[in-house]
Design a protein around this motif. Structure first.
Motif, short mmCIF file in Angstrom:
data_model
loop_
_atom_site.label_atom_id
_atom_site.label_comp_id
_atom_site.label_asym_id
_atom_site.label_seq_id
_atom_site.Cartn_x
_atom_site.Cartn_y
_atom_site.Cartn_z
N ALA A 2 -59.01 7.75 -30.92
CA ALA A 2 -58.76 6.38 -31.37
C ALA A 2 -58.25 5.52 -30.21
CB ALA A 2 -57.74 6.37 -32.51
N ASP A 3 -57.34 6.06 -29.42
CA ASP A 3 -56.72 5.25 -28.38
C ASP A 3 -57.68 5.01 -27.20
OD1 ASP A 3 -54.31 4.64 -29.70
OD2 ASP A 3 -53.61 6.67 -29.37
N LEU A 4 -58.45 6.04 -26.83
CA LEU A 4 -59.48 5.82 -25.82
C LEU A 4 -60.51 4.84 -26.36
CD1 LEU A 4 -60.94 6.43 -23.14
CD2 LEU A 4 -61.97 8.44 -24.26
N GLY A 5 -60.78 4.92 -27.66
CA GLY A 5 -61.68 3.96 -28.31
C GLY A 5 -61.21 2.52 -28.10
N HIS A 6 -59.90 2.29 -28.13
CA HIS A 6 -59.37 0.94 -27.90
C HIS A 6 -59.65 0.48 -26.47
CE1 HIS A 6 -57.56 0.92 -31.76
NE2 HIS A 6 -56.59 1.76 -31.48
N ILE A 7 -59.46 1.37 -25.51
CA ILE A 7 -59.76 1.02 -24.11
C ILE A 7 -61.24 0.64 -24.01
CG2 ILE A 7 -60.10 2.01 -21.78
CD1 ILE A 7 -57.47 3.38 -21.96
N CYS A 8 -62.09 1.46 -24.62
CA CYS A 8 -63.54 1.21 -24.52
C CYS A 8 -63.91 -0.13 -25.15
CB CYS A 8 -64.31 2.35 -25.15
SG CYS A 8 -64.23 3.85 -24.16
N GLU A 9 -63.37 -0.39 -26.33
CA GLU A 9 -63.69 -1.66 -26.99
C GLU A 9 -63.25 -2.85 -26.15
OE1 GLU A 9 -62.33 -2.14 -31.04
OE2 GLU A 9 -63.36 -0.25 -31.49
N GLU A 10 -62.00 -2.79 -25.68
CA GLU A 10 -61.46 -3.91 -24.91
C GLU A 10 -62.18 -4.08 -23.59
OE1 GLU A 10 -59.18 -6.23 -25.86
OE2 GLU A 10 -59.38 -5.29 -27.82
N SER A 11 -62.67 -3.00 -23.03
CA SER A 11 -63.34 -3.06 -21.72
C SER A 11 -64.85 -3.21 -21.85
CB SER A 11 -63.03 -1.78 -20.92
OG SER A 11 -61.64 -1.60 -20.76
N ASN A 66 -71.44 23.69 -22.03
CA ASN A 66 -72.86 23.94 -21.74
C ASN A 66 -73.67 22.65 -21.57
OD1 ASN A 66 -73.33 22.86 -24.25
ND2 ASN A 66 -73.78 24.83 -25.25
N GLY A 67 -73.01 21.51 -21.61
CA GLY A 67 -73.72 20.25 -21.36
C GLY A 67 -74.20 19.53 -22.61
N ALA A 68 -74.05 20.17 -23.79
CA ALA A 68 -74.50 19.54 -25.04
C ALA A 68 -73.59 18.35 -25.37
CB ALA A 68 -74.46 20.56 -26.18
N VAL A 69 -74.24 17.21 -25.68
CA VAL A 69 -73.48 15.98 -25.94
C VAL A 69 -73.61 15.60 -27.41
CG1 VAL A 69 -73.32 13.51 -25.40
CG2 VAL A 69 -73.83 15.15 -23.58
N SER A 70 -72.51 15.24 -28.05
CA SER A 70 -72.61 14.69 -29.41
C SER A 70 -71.72 13.46 -29.56
CB SER A 70 -72.28 15.77 -30.45
OG SER A 70 -71.15 16.50 -30.04
N LYS A 71 -72.05 12.67 -30.60
CA LYS A 71 -71.31 11.44 -30.87
C LYS A 71 -69.91 11.80 -31.36
CE LYS A 71 -72.32 7.32 -33.73
NZ LYS A 71 -71.05 6.74 -33.63
N LEU A 72 -68.91 11.01 -30.96
CA LEU A 72 -67.53 11.27 -31.36
C LEU A 72 -66.98 10.07 -32.10
CD1 LEU A 72 -65.15 13.31 -30.89
CD2 LEU A 72 -64.60 12.00 -28.84
N GLU A 73 -66.49 10.29 -33.32
CA GLU A 73 -65.86 9.19 -34.06
C GLU A 73 -64.47 8.94 -33.47
OE1 GLU A 73 -67.28 7.25 -36.13
OE2 GLU A 73 -69.00 8.54 -36.56
N ALA A 74 -64.15 7.66 -33.30
CA ALA A 74 -62.80 7.32 -32.81
C ALA A 74 -61.83 7.32 -33.97
CB ALA A 74 -62.82 5.96 -32.11
N LEU A 75 -61.52 8.52 -34.47
CA LEU A 75 -60.65 8.61 -35.65
C LEU A 75 -59.22 8.85 -35.24
CD1 LEU A 75 -62.68 10.80 -38.16
CD2 LEU A 75 -62.28 8.34 -38.22
N GLY A 76 -58.31 8.24 -35.99
CA GLY A 76 -56.89 8.47 -35.78
C GLY A 76 -56.16 7.95 -36.98
N TYR A 77 -54.84 7.88 -36.87
CA TYR A 77 -54.05 7.39 -37.99
C TYR A 77 -54.26 5.91 -38.21
CZ TYR A 77 -50.31 6.85 -41.30
OH TYR A 77 -49.61 6.58 -42.43
N ARG A 78 -54.48 5.51 -39.45
CA ARG A 78 -54.60 4.09 -39.78
C ARG A 78 -53.77 3.80 -41.00
NH1 ARG A 78 -61.04 3.02 -38.88
NH2 ARG A 78 -60.96 3.34 -36.64
N HIS A 79 -53.03 2.68 -40.97
CA HIS A 79 -52.21 2.33 -42.13
C HIS A 79 -53.05 1.74 -43.25
CE1 HIS A 79 -48.17 3.09 -40.55
NE2 HIS A 79 -48.73 2.83 -39.39
N PHE A 80 -54.11 1.03 -42.91
CA PHE A 80 -54.93 0.35 -43.92
C PHE A 80 -56.40 0.74 -43.75
CE2 PHE A 80 -51.28 -2.42 -43.13
CZ PHE A 80 -50.73 -2.44 -44.40
#
Ligand code: ADP
Ligand code: MG
Length: 316
Positions: free
Chosen positions: A214-223, A302-316
């Motif tokens: 979730a927190d790296l997701g914030h960096i990515c979104e903002e950047s 082994n190099g296999a790549v998959s999509k990662l959900e930016a999940l974390g704690y959310r109040h709402f």
């Protein structure tokens, strides 16, 4: 004891003196001197009983944690924490609770030479809002928006232990292990020690309060960038592996409350940053790379790549 003797006894009389506080608790507002060439960083966090902490916890621990999670926000900006205000809502006037609370608060603040400069005291369901003020040399604040494709992603320490502590709050486990985990949950250590070097070298930073993804997701979104995390490189706390081998990755990626930093550094500055940190005995872990393609991805050994959900704690 009334509201004002309470403030005097537990907050005003224990506040650490600082030469930059012209006056603190006792007036309608505090007055502070900002050194020339410095800018002010301000951040607040609310902690609500039975959402962020259990009301059965020792109030010393509650105050300590409340202070540290606030200080961590200043660490994430690369700043120096200086002054704190406290808006405290209490269900009743319990002097023993208050004594331990104020001791925990002042002990925590003393670790970083921070002083309490004001606040508000009200009656209601137990909660607290702390506002931390810090300084940063002009133009040096590290933001979430500075990451560029090619930057390397680092985390400053092991992940998942605080979330594991929460997971086992109501379950049996080895008491020595529980003590280690509760220490991680109750006594997070804001990474102020990294601030000076991150100021010079990091392109973006965030503290890991909601979980790395979730927190790296914030960096990515903002950047406006994406990122790939190298799954086998994540520094997962050994007890997470011991207790939750199958879910260890989930705890490391989605468990919050660790208050380590996640930061990015341009590859041409990586070696210099690492050598500076090494000289100070600070260990950091390379965990991935920033990319142009938006979104988060994870890469196996082994190099296999998959999509990662930016999940974390959310109040709402
Ligand atoms: P006012 O009503 O004028 O806002 P208060 O009576 O609430 O002021 O507070 C008196 C003084 O005590 C102020 O300087 C305020 O900042 C400080 N104060 C009140 N509560 C707290 C607290 N929990 N911690 C620290 N300082 C506090
Ligand atoms: Mg007033």
């Amino acid at each position: 004891m009334n509201e004002f003797s309470l403030i005097n006894t537990y907050f005003k009389s224990k506040a650490l003196p600082r030469s930059d506080v012209v006056f603190g608790i006792g007036d309608d507002a505090a007055c502070l001197t900002l050194p020339p060439g410095m800018q002010l960083l301000v951040s607040c966090d609310t902690l609500v009983a039975d959402v962020h902490f259990l009301s059965t916890w020792n109030s010393y621990d509650i105050a300590w944690k409340a202070a540290m999670v606030n200080i961590s926000d200043i660490a994430a900006m690369g700043g120096t924490p200086c002054w704190l205000t406290l808006a405290l809502t209490l269900p009743q006037l319990d002097e023993s609770w208050l004594r331990h609370f104020s001791q925990g608060l002042h002990d925590a603040l003393a670790q970083y030479n921070i002083t309490l400069i004001g606040g508000d005291t009200t009656r209601g369901p137990l909660s607290m809002t702390l506002t931390i003020h810090g300084t940063i040399p002009e133009g040096k604040a590290i933001r979430r928006m500075g990451a560029s494709p090619g930057d390397k992603i680092y985390v400053s320490g092991e992940l998942g232990a605080a979330a594991l502590a929460v997971h086992y709050l109501r379950q049996t486990m080895d008491e020595t292990d529980r003590a280690v985990l509760m220490d991680k949950l109750l006594r997070p250590k804001p990474r102020i020690d990294l601030a000076a070097d991150l100021q010079s070298f990091a392109t973006a930073a965030i503290d890991i309060s909601d979980g790395l993804s979730a927190d790296l997701g914030h960096i990515c979104e903002e950047s406006t960038v994406g990122a790939t995390l190298f799954i086998d490189k994540l520094p997962i706390h050994p007890l997470v592996k011991a207790y939750q081998d199958k879910n260890a990755l989930d705890f490391a990626l989605r468990g919050g409350d660790d208050y380590e930093l996640c930061f990015t550094v341009a590859s041409e500055n990586e070696a210099q940053l690492l050598s500076r940190l090494e000289m100070k005995g600070i260990k950091v872990y390379p965990v991935g790379v920033i990319e142009e393609k938006l979104g988060l991805r994870s890469m196996e050994r082994n190099g296999a790549v998959s999509k990662l959900e930016a999940l974390g704690y959310r109040h709402f």
